[in-house]
Enzyme design. Structure first.
Site, PDB file in Angstrom:
ATOM      1  N   TYR A 158       6.558  53.774  26.915  1.00  0.00           N
ATOM      2  CA  TYR A 158       7.598  54.644  27.472  1.00  0.00           C
ATOM      3  C   TYR A 158       7.882  54.275  28.937  1.00  0.00           C
ATOM      4  CZ  TYR A 158       9.939  59.153  28.441  1.00  0.00           C
ATOM      5  OH  TYR A 158      10.828  60.133  28.795  1.00  0.00           O
ATOM      6  N   ALA A 160       7.346  51.418  30.393  1.00  0.00           N
ATOM      7  CA  ALA A 160       7.986  50.096  30.445  1.00  0.00           C
ATOM      8  C   ALA A 160       9.467  50.212  30.099  1.00  0.00           C
ATOM      9  CB  ALA A 160       7.285  49.141  29.473  1.00  0.00           C
TER      10      ALA A 160
HETATM   11  P1  NAD Z   1      14.174  65.550  22.917  1.00  0.00           P
HETATM   12  O1  NAD Z   1      13.176  64.874  22.058  1.00  0.00           O
HETATM   13  O2  NAD Z   1      14.239  67.022  22.927  1.00  0.00           O
HETATM   14  O3  NAD Z   1      15.629  64.989  22.626  1.00  0.00           O
HETATM   15  C1  NAD Z   1      15.872  63.636  22.450  1.00  0.00           C
HETATM   16  C2  NAD Z   1      17.116  63.518  21.598  1.00  0.00           C
HETATM   17  O4  NAD Z   1      17.350  62.099  21.355  1.00  0.00           O
HETATM   18  C3  NAD Z   1      16.937  64.169  20.234  1.00  0.00           C
HETATM   19  O5  NAD Z   1      18.097  64.902  19.904  1.00  0.00           O
HETATM   20  C4  NAD Z   1      16.753  62.988  19.295  1.00  0.00           C
HETATM   21  O6  NAD Z   1      17.166  63.233  17.971  1.00  0.00           O
HETATM   22  C5  NAD Z   1      17.633  61.944  19.972  1.00  0.00           C
HETATM   23  N1  NAD Z   1      17.297  60.601  19.538  1.00  0.00           N
HETATM   24  C6  NAD Z   1      16.078  60.032  19.452  1.00  0.00           C
HETATM   25  N2  NAD Z   1      16.179  58.798  18.951  1.00  0.00           N
HETATM   26  C7  NAD Z   1      17.497  58.578  18.718  1.00  0.00           C
HETATM   27  C8  NAD Z   1      18.226  57.502  18.200  1.00  0.00           C
HETATM   28  N3  NAD Z   1      17.600  56.384  17.808  1.00  0.00           N
HETATM   29  N4  NAD Z   1      19.571  57.602  18.094  1.00  0.00           N
HETATM   30  C9  NAD Z   1      20.215  58.726  18.492  1.00  0.00           C
HETATM   31  N5  NAD Z   1      19.566  59.798  18.987  1.00  0.00           N
HETATM   32  C10 NAD Z   1      18.216  59.725  19.095  1.00  0.00           C
HETATM   33  O7  NAD Z   1      13.899  64.979  24.383  1.00  0.00           O
HETATM   34  P2  NAD Z   1      14.458  65.427  25.815  1.00  0.00           P
HETATM   35  O8  NAD Z   1      13.291  65.919  26.569  1.00  0.00           O
HETATM   36  O9  NAD Z   1      15.668  66.251  25.692  1.00  0.00           O
HETATM   37  O10 NAD Z   1      14.791  63.981  26.422  1.00  0.00           O
HETATM   38  C11 NAD Z   1      16.105  63.514  26.680  1.00  0.00           C
HETATM   39  C12 NAD Z   1      15.982  62.260  27.522  1.00  0.00           C
HETATM   40  O11 NAD Z   1      15.339  62.558  28.764  1.00  0.00           O
HETATM   41  C13 NAD Z   1      15.138  61.160  26.876  1.00  0.00           C
HETATM   42  O12 NAD Z   1      15.684  59.895  27.174  1.00  0.00           O
HETATM   43  C14 NAD Z   1      13.800  61.330  27.550  1.00  0.00           C
HETATM   44  O13 NAD Z   1      13.047  60.147  27.515  1.00  0.00           O
HETATM   45  C15 NAD Z   1      14.225  61.719  28.943  1.00  0.00           C
HETATM   46  N6  NAD Z   1      13.187  62.411  29.701  1.00  0.00           N
HETATM   47  C16 NAD Z   1      12.691  63.613  29.280  1.00  0.00           C
HETATM   48  C17 NAD Z   1      11.706  64.236  30.039  1.00  0.00           C
HETATM   49  C18 NAD Z   1      11.110  65.571  29.682  1.00  0.00           C
HETATM   50  O14 NAD Z   1      10.202  66.024  30.383  1.00  0.00           O
HETATM   51  N7  NAD Z   1      11.551  66.242  28.624  1.00  0.00           N
HETATM   52  C19 NAD Z   1      11.222  63.627  31.202  1.00  0.00           C
HETATM   53  C20 NAD Z   1      11.744  62.402  31.572  1.00  0.00           C
HETATM   54  C21 NAD Z   1      12.734  61.810  30.829  1.00  0.00           C
END
Ligand code: NAD
Length: 251
Positions: A158, A160
């Site tokens: 993640y 990376a």
């Molecule tokens: P989440 O898991 O609630 O939502 C992620 C969404 O991406 C989901 O709706 C999932 O179905 C969709 N998804 C996953 N793989 C997919 C694919 N191959 N094609 C299309 N859609 C896909 O996560 P979140 O916390 O809402 O995260 C959103 C973004 O923010 C992500 O990129 C995550 O890495 C980043 N992020 C989140 C956090 C946190 O603390 N929640 C921190 C840093 C970064």
């Protein structure tokens, strides 16, 4: 007041059916954009986001595609271009985590996280630029993470991928700045979503103690920053990385 003026603009939010993506979709729609809520498998959740946007007077639709699948993603963008003839805003939000210590990490968990978080993001960016470059305008926001800067035990894949997002953001921003296209990255800290639910259950107090603001982040905390970056007030900002973490990365 932030000058959003997103009326007549078309925005695509990948992985917009829940969590941070759903909050971003709602804020962009409230700003006046027509929002395409991309989802991979959760059609009901995506439709619920669209219904809520409509109920609030906004405009949105849901479109399925797995961003790790090259053909499906090309079909998604072709559909957007043929239906709307434009794409003004792309938010590369879709992401997955598959945590494991690197020494025992399975190849498929490494690959999956790279394929979605970095591979899907570069493909969506490339496809969007094909339309934004001739239009000589556009805005792309990429979801990275503070783990791109800090690493994170059990998160080599993640970290990376998210560090790769920062490199891509800067390189691509340089390539298209003179075409009126801006590309920035957002680095959330610990935001309460499905992605972090298990960590919160297992080690919530420990994580909370490391957040100077004294609370976990909400999807809305991230969505506000994304809306600003898509607004007219951010017209001179490109190639940058913005942390939204309640001070976690400086503690
Ligand atoms: P989440 O898991 O609630 O939502 C992620 C969404 O991406 C989901 O709706 C999932 O179905 C969709 N998804 C996953 N793989 C997919 C694919 N191959 N094609 C299309 N859609 C896909 O996560 P979140 O916390 O809402 O995260 C959103 C973004 O923010 C992500 O990129 C995550 O890495 C980043 N992020 C989140 C956090 C946190 O603390 N929640 C921190 C840093 C970064």
């Amino acid at each position: 007041m932030i000058r959003t003026h997103l009326e007549d603009q078309v925005a695509l939010v990948t992985g917009g059916a829940r969590g941070i993506g759903a909050a971003i979709a709602s804020r962009l729609a409230a700003g006046g954009a027509h929002v395409i809520v991309n989802y991979r498998g959760s059609e009901d959740d995506a439709n619920a986001v669209v219904t809520a946007i409509h109920a609030a007077g906004g405009s949105a639709e849901a479109l399925q595609a797995d961003v790790a699948d090259a053909q499906a993603t090309e079909t998604l963008f072709r559909g957007v271009f043929s239906e709307h003839g434009r794409l003004d805003i792309l938010v590369n939000n879709a992401g997955v985590a598959k945590d494991a210590l690197l020494a025992t990490m399975r190849d498929r968990d490494w690959q999956k996280v790279i394929d979605v978080n970095l591979g899907g993001l570069q493909r969506c960016t490339r496809l969007a630029l094909q339309r934004m470059m001739p239009a000589r305008s556009g805005c792309i926001v990429n979801l990275s993470s503070i783990q791109a800067l800090r690493g994170g035990r059990g998160q080599a894949n993640y970290a990376a991928a998210k560090a790769g997002v920062l490199g891509l953001t800067r390189a691509a921003a340089l390539e298209v700045a003179d075409r009126g296209i801006r590309i920035n990255a957002v680095l959330p800290g610990f935001i309460e979503t499905d992605m972090t639910a298990m960590i919160q259950r297992r080690a919530g107090d420990e994580v909370l103690a490391r957040i100077p603001a004294g609370r976990f982040g909400t999807p809305e905390d991230v969505a506000g920053l994304v809306l600003f970056l898509c607004s007219e007030d951010a017209a001179y900002i490109t190639g940058q990385a913005f942390t939204v973490d309640g001070g976690m990365s400086i503690a």
